[in-house]
Enzyme design. Structure first.
Site, PDB file in Angstrom:
ATOM      1  N   GLY A  33       0.802  -1.216   0.000  1.00  0.00           N
ATOM      2  CA  GLY A  33       0.000   0.000   0.000  1.00  0.00           C
ATOM      3  C   GLY A  33       0.834   1.264   0.000  1.00  0.00           C
ATOM      4  N   HIS A  39       4.017   1.491  -8.310  1.00  0.00           N
ATOM      5  CA  HIS A  39       3.026   0.430  -8.118  1.00  0.00           C
ATOM      6  C   HIS A  39       1.999   0.431  -9.256  1.00  0.00           C
ATOM      7  CE1 HIS A  39       3.986   1.225  -3.672  1.00  0.00           C
ATOM      8  NE2 HIS A  39       4.273  -0.056  -3.807  1.00  0.00           N
TER       9      HIS A  39
HETATM   10  P1  AMP Z   1       5.931  -2.533  -1.753  1.00  0.00           P
HETATM   11  O1  AMP Z   1       4.582  -1.930  -1.594  1.00  0.00           O
HETATM   12  O2  AMP Z   1       7.044  -1.601  -1.491  1.00  0.00           O
HETATM   13  O3  AMP Z   1       6.053  -3.856  -1.059  1.00  0.00           O
HETATM   14  O4  AMP Z   1       6.070  -2.868  -3.290  1.00  0.00           O
HETATM   15  C1  AMP Z   1       5.094  -3.635  -3.960  1.00  0.00           C
HETATM   16  C2  AMP Z   1       5.613  -3.983  -5.341  1.00  0.00           C
HETATM   17  O5  AMP Z   1       5.853  -2.779  -6.060  1.00  0.00           O
HETATM   18  C3  AMP Z   1       6.941  -4.753  -5.300  1.00  0.00           C
HETATM   19  O6  AMP Z   1       6.921  -5.738  -6.317  1.00  0.00           O
HETATM   20  C4  AMP Z   1       7.936  -3.674  -5.588  1.00  0.00           C
HETATM   21  O7  AMP Z   1       9.121  -4.154  -6.188  1.00  0.00           O
HETATM   22  C5  AMP Z   1       7.166  -2.798  -6.554  1.00  0.00           C
HETATM   23  N1  AMP Z   1       7.726  -1.450  -6.591  1.00  0.00           N
HETATM   24  C6  AMP Z   1       7.887  -0.598  -5.548  1.00  0.00           C
HETATM   25  N2  AMP Z   1       8.489   0.534  -5.954  1.00  0.00           N
HETATM   26  C7  AMP Z   1       8.714   0.383  -7.291  1.00  0.00           C
HETATM   27  C8  AMP Z   1       9.310   1.202  -8.301  1.00  0.00           C
HETATM   28  N3  AMP Z   1       9.814   2.403  -8.030  1.00  0.00           N
HETATM   29  N4  AMP Z   1       9.362   0.718  -9.552  1.00  0.00           N
HETATM   30  C9  AMP Z   1       8.875  -0.512  -9.852  1.00  0.00           C
HETATM   31  N5  AMP Z   1       8.311  -1.325  -8.956  1.00  0.00           N
HETATM   32  C10 AMP Z   1       8.226  -0.883  -7.696  1.00  0.00           C
END
Ligand code: AMP
Length: 288
Positions: A33, A39
């Site tokens: 989230g 995302h």
């Molecule tokens: P998180 O909410 O941080 O657990 O991330 C959820 C998903 O979004 C994970 O697969 C992350 O690698 C991806 N994600 C987060 N930040 C980025 C970004 N800047 N670029 C690409 N994917 C992202």
């Protein structure tokens, strides 16, 4: 169709079963989230590949260490729902921790060697928590495709491995890192940064960029590439967990000597109290 909010694992399973009965394939985008454009790029990619896209919003307690930011991790379910609806998701799954970890819970999924280097050295138990919750989500959704960001490169490698090893029929797709205009990798944790820290945080992507320029000019010495990052990162960071060059598939760090023609360059550092990560695969993708 209005966005569905699913709270219970049984509701998640039913919604995905219903989609399949309608002939739609299921795509899943697991997140914690506080969603940003990185995302949302994953959600759009999922929508290109699946008829029914479910975004999971779950701040997973088992992947946080005792001194990490579980309690203060940003939460904004209403805002997240509006964003993912716009990006084409059909449902959000936002369970309570007690529903994902039933009373008496004692099962964990552990992915071996890939969990050891890089962040594994600094966040004991983190990847076990990630692998456990992702396995649960994959089993609940029965998704045919799952999108993960390359921002969490080690996590992506671990999730691919667990899907293969647990014989789960899900295609795990890695999406390129989405960056701010000045190069900073988007992250929910960027919200913690003061304006002054936000400036200093640029040293992560700038350091990777400096090493990528050397690599493009033919430099293959591991120590020289690491030093190119460190010389920008060390003065800016509050502390540096690691600057590593590693095999992009096995994640084992190169010691000294020559790196491969595809080389993962990964960093983790604290800017103030905020731990940030970034990476690039030299020889495979454009520099940050
Ligand atoms: P998180 O909410 O941080 O657990 O991330 C959820 C998903 O979004 C994970 O697969 C992350 O690698 C991806 N994600 C987060 N930040 C980025 C970004 N800047 N670029 C690409 N994917 C992202």
């Amino acid at each position: 169709m209005p966005l569905e909010l699913l709270k219970l694992p049984s509701e998640m399973r039913r919604a995905c079963d219903d989609a399949r009965r309608r002939g739609e394939s299921v795509g899943i985008v697991p997140t914690m989230g506080a969603l940003h454009d990185g995302h949302l790029a994953l959600v759009r990619e999922a929508r290109r590949r699946a008829g029914f896209v479910v975004v999971t919003v779950f701040v997973n307690p088992t992947q946080f260490g005792p001194n990490e930011d579980f309690g203060r991790y940003p939460r904004d379910l209403q805002g997240d729902m509006a964003k993912v609806a716009e990006a084409g998701a059909a449902a959000v799954f936002a369970p309570e921790a007690s529903a994902m970890y039933p009373p008496g819970d004692e099962t964990r999924v552990k992915v071996g060697a890939l969990s050891v280097p890089l962040c594994g050295q600094y966040r004991p138990g983190h990847f076990e928590g990630v692998a456990t919750v992702v396995a649960k989500l994959f089993v609940l959704a029965g998704a045919s495709v799952a999108i993960f960001g390359r921002k969490d490169y080690q996590q992506l490698a671990i999730v691919r491995r667990l899907a293969t090893d647990l014989l789960l029929p899900v295609e795990v797709v890695g999406h390129p890192i989405v960056r701010e205009a000045d190069g900073l990798a988007m992250s929910s944790r960027n919200a913690y940064l003061s304006p002054e820290e936000r400036q200093r945080a640029l040293a992560l992507s700038k350091g990777l960029g400096a090493a990528a320029s050397l690599f493009a000019a033919g430099e293959r010495d591991a120590a020289v590439l690491r030093d190119a990052v460190s010389s920008l990162l060390v003065p800016a960071a509050t502390s540096v967990d690691y600057v590593d060059v590693a095999d992009p598939d096995k994640l084992t760090p190169y010691g000294d000597g020559a790196v491969g023609e595809r080389t993962l360059l990964a960093v983790a550092a604290r800017i103030g109290a905020t731990r940030l990560i970034d990476n690039t695969v030299l020889g495979e993708e454009p520099p940050p």
